[in-house]
Motif scaffolding. Sequence first.
Motif, PDB file in Angstrom:
ATOM      1  N   ASP A  10      32.952  37.215  48.751  1.00 57.86           N
ATOM      2  CA  ASP A  10      32.032  36.111  49.037  1.00 57.86           C
ATOM      3  C   ASP A  10      31.823  35.845  50.524  1.00 57.86           C
ATOM      4  N   GLN A  11      32.742  36.320  51.371  1.00 53.18           N
ATOM      5  CA  GLN A  11      32.668  36.076  52.811  1.00 53.18           C
ATOM      6  C   GLN A  11      32.770  34.583  53.149  1.00 53.18           C
ATOM      7  N   LYS A  12      33.447  33.816  52.309  1.00 52.14           N
ATOM      8  CA  LYS A  12      33.618  32.384  52.574  1.00 52.14           C
ATOM      9  C   LYS A  12      34.982  32.156  53.199  1.00 52.14           C
ATOM     10  N   ALA A  29      37.252  26.370  50.098  1.00 54.37           N
ATOM     11  CA  ALA A  29      36.190  27.257  50.577  1.00 54.37           C
ATOM     12  C   ALA A  29      34.996  27.309  49.628  1.00 54.37           C
ATOM     13  N   GLY A  30      35.117  26.716  48.449  1.00 54.57           N
ATOM     14  CA  GLY A  30      34.040  26.776  47.466  1.00 54.57           C
ATOM     15  C   GLY A  30      33.988  28.104  46.734  1.00 54.57           C
ATOM     16  N   VAL A  31      35.140  28.747  46.618  1.00 55.81           N
ATOM     17  CA  VAL A  31      35.251  30.030  45.926  1.00 55.81           C
ATOM     18  C   VAL A  31      35.952  29.786  44.599  1.00 55.81           C
ATOM     19  N   VAL A  90      44.680  34.970  56.917  1.00 52.07           N
ATOM     20  CA  VAL A  90      44.776  35.988  55.870  1.00 52.07           C
ATOM     21  C   VAL A  90      43.425  36.227  55.210  1.00 52.07           C
ATOM     22  N   THR A  91      43.243  37.464  54.756  1.00 50.52           N
ATOM     23  CA  THR A  91      42.080  37.844  53.963  1.00 50.52           C
ATOM     24  C   THR A  91      42.531  37.965  52.515  1.00 50.52           C
ATOM     25  N   VAL A  92      41.735  37.415  51.610  1.00 48.92           N
ATOM     26  CA  VAL A  92      42.057  37.444  50.181  1.00 48.92           C
ATOM     27  C   VAL A  92      40.888  38.091  49.445  1.00 48.92           C
ATOM     28  N   MET A  93      41.188  39.134  48.703  1.00 50.16           N
ATOM     29  CA  MET A  93      40.146  39.799  47.911  1.00 50.16           C
ATOM     30  C   MET A  93      40.263  39.330  46.463  1.00 50.16           C
TER      31      MET A  93
END
Length: 119
Positions: A10-12, A29-31, A90-93
């Motif tokens: 989502d790139q959020k 983040a609205g995810v 951190v990046t979360v997939m």
Amino acid sequence: MDYEVLFLPDQKKAKVRQHTNVLDASRRAGVRIPTRCGGKAGCLMCKVIIPKEERGHCLPPESKEIRKLGSTLIEQGYRLSCQTRITDHVTVMIPEDQLKAAVRKQLEAARSRDLDDFI
């Protein structure tokens, strides 16, 4: 100190405090990360993937999470978002839902066949 969490695909982004869990960060983040158990590691629906180079940016999994996911999934970077506590940027997939992935693959195959008919 606040840490930035980037949610893919989502790139959020969200800024959260240390030890915030990934599920709460996603809401900020609205995810949407699906869950039914309310964050108690009961439903296993909130699985996410932490990239190998950033796994140290979260607290290590506790025994409950290891029992639920198993060591193989954890070695692949899977974590339960409700149990994963953030300690750095951190990046979360978010993995694609299996049903949606199956439907997408069917549609792509059908489109490919349709394009072959025009050539």
